[in-house]
Design a protein around this motif. Structure first.
Motif, PDB file in Angstrom:
ATOM      1  N   VAL A 182       0.708  -1.188  -0.034  1.00 56.59           N
ATOM      2  CA  VAL A 182       0.077   0.023   0.109  1.00 56.59           C
ATOM      3  C   VAL A 182       0.934   1.138  -0.114  1.00 56.59           C
ATOM      4  O   VAL A 182       0.828   2.136  -0.723  1.00 56.59           O
ATOM      5  N   GLY A 183       2.001   1.116   0.978  1.00 58.83           N
ATOM      6  CA  GLY A 183       2.998   2.461   0.876  1.00 58.83           C
ATOM      7  C   GLY A 183       3.573   2.661  -0.508  1.00 58.83           C
ATOM      8  O   GLY A 183       3.419   3.936  -0.964  1.00 58.83           O
ATOM      9  N   LEU A 184       3.938   1.644  -1.056  1.00 59.57           N
ATOM     10  CA  LEU A 184       4.527   1.918  -2.251  1.00 59.57           C
ATOM     11  C   LEU A 184       3.614   2.480  -3.593  1.00 59.57           C
ATOM     12  O   LEU A 184       4.073   3.084  -4.292  1.00 59.57           O
ATOM     13  N   THR A 185       2.451   1.825  -3.551  1.00 58.44           N
ATOM     14  CA  THR A 185       1.507   2.325  -4.398  1.00 58.44           C
ATOM     15  C   THR A 185       1.058   3.756  -4.308  1.00 58.44           C
ATOM     16  O   THR A 185       0.991   4.735  -4.989  1.00 58.44           O
ATOM     17  N   LYS A 186       0.452   4.111  -3.173  1.00 57.38           N
ATOM     18  CA  LYS A 186       0.067   5.482  -2.751  1.00 57.38           C
ATOM     19  C   LYS A 186       1.344   6.536  -2.697  1.00 57.38           C
ATOM     20  O   LYS A 186       1.299   7.523  -3.428  1.00 57.38           O
ATOM     21  N   ALA A 187       2.405   6.125  -1.836  1.00 56.89           N
ATOM     22  CA  ALA A 187       3.364   6.911  -1.854  1.00 56.89           C
ATOM     23  C   ALA A 187       4.075   7.229  -3.178  1.00 56.89           C
ATOM     24  O   ALA A 187       4.565   8.097  -3.686  1.00 56.89           O
TER      25      ALA A 187
ATOM     26  N   SER B 209      -3.695  18.070  -1.526  1.00 59.24           N
ATOM     27  CA  SER B 209      -3.922  18.206  -0.074  1.00 59.24           C
ATOM     28  C   SER B 209      -5.165  17.584  -0.054  1.00 59.24           C
ATOM     29  O   SER B 209      -5.520  16.981   1.159  1.00 59.24           O
ATOM     30  N   ILE B 210      -5.962  17.804  -0.818  1.00 55.21           N
ATOM     31  CA  ILE B 210      -7.662  17.011  -0.757  1.00 55.21           C
ATOM     32  C   ILE B 210      -7.110  15.431  -0.774  1.00 55.21           C
ATOM     33  O   ILE B 210      -7.798  14.796  -0.001  1.00 55.21           O
TER      34      ILE B 210
ATOM     35  N   THR C 213      -7.339  10.530   2.241  1.00 53.59           N
ATOM     36  CA  THR C 213      -6.693   9.302   2.579  1.00 53.59           C
ATOM     37  C   THR C 213      -6.781   9.141   4.186  1.00 53.59           C
ATOM     38  O   THR C 213      -6.993   7.995   4.846  1.00 53.59           O
ATOM     39  N   MET C 214      -6.538  10.126   4.878  1.00 52.57           N
ATOM     40  CA  MET C 214      -6.635  10.007   6.562  1.00 52.57           C
ATOM     41  C   MET C 214      -7.837   9.730   7.060  1.00 52.57           C
ATOM     42  O   MET C 214      -8.033   8.842   7.817  1.00 52.57           O
ATOM     43  N   PHE C 215      -8.994  10.116   6.376  1.00 56.56           N
ATOM     44  CA  PHE C 215     -10.224   9.740   6.819  1.00 56.56           C
ATOM     45  C   PHE C 215     -10.729   8.435   6.448  1.00 56.56           C
ATOM     46  O   PHE C 215     -11.131   7.715   7.171  1.00 56.56           O
ATOM     47  N   PHE C 216     -10.025   7.978   5.465  1.00 57.99           N
ATOM     48  CA  PHE C 216     -10.452   6.561   4.794  1.00 57.99           C
ATOM     49  C   PHE C 216      -9.481   5.326   5.409  1.00 57.99           C
ATOM     50  O   PHE C 216     -10.097   4.128   5.624  1.00 57.99           O
ATOM     51  N   LEU C 217      -8.506   5.597   5.960  1.00 52.44           N
ATOM     52  CA  LEU C 217      -7.611   4.461   6.478  1.00 52.44           C
ATOM     53  C   LEU C 217      -8.529   3.814   7.545  1.00 52.44           C
ATOM     54  O   LEU C 217      -8.433   2.646   7.520  1.00 52.44           O
TER      55      LEU C 217
ATOM     56  N   LEU D  46      -7.766   0.884  -8.473  1.00 55.17           N
ATOM     57  CA  LEU D  46      -8.630   2.283  -8.270  1.00 55.17           C
ATOM     58  C   LEU D  46      -7.612   3.312  -8.260  1.00 55.17           C
ATOM     59  O   LEU D  46      -7.766   4.323  -8.857  1.00 55.17           O
ATOM     60  N   GLN D  47      -6.371   3.197  -7.515  1.00 50.55           N
ATOM     61  CA  GLN D  47      -5.601   3.977  -7.494  1.00 50.55           C
ATOM     62  C   GLN D  47      -4.998   4.331  -9.034  1.00 50.55           C
ATOM     63  O   GLN D  47      -4.911   5.436  -9.052  1.00 50.55           O
TER      64      GLN D  47
END
Length: 101
Positions: free
Chosen positions: A21-26, A55-56, A61-65, A87-88
């Motif tokens: 997850v980190g490698l795909t998002k980051a 920013s959005i 992401t913060m609220f969805f985790l 999806l990403q």
């Protein structure tokens, strides 16, 4: 004689999931910054208008985790991660079709 402690299987899965997850998002978020100047120049928009997207995306992401944690606990983790990565990637690919902010 001391016995060698084995790493618990749950830790291996946690590390693997964090890496996937980190490698795909980051990875996608990090390389996005390389394209800000060419995109703003091509579309004729301000840098602030485009960086507002990042920013959005971070706030969402913060609220969805927490919800993502419940989904991973409830469903097959492999399926959830594959769908999340598709999806990403699909969302970022769709940005190529945009012609305005």
């Amino acid at each position: 004689m001391k016995t060698k402690k084995k790493l618990h299987y749950a830790w291996v899965i946690l590390i693997g999931v964090a890496l996937m997850v980190g490698l795909t998002k980051a990875g996608l978020s990090t390389i996005g910054g390389l394209f800000l100047t060419p995109i703003t120049t091509d579309l004729g928009i301000g840098m602030g208008s485009l960086t507002l997207y990042f920013s959005i995306a971070s706030i969402v992401t913060m609220f969805f985790l927490p919800l993502a944690g419940k989904i991973i606990a409830k469903y097959n983790i492999r399926v959830v991660l594959v769908v999340a990565m598709l999806l990403q990637a699909g969302g970022f690919a769709a940005f190529g079709l945009m012609n305005s902010v």
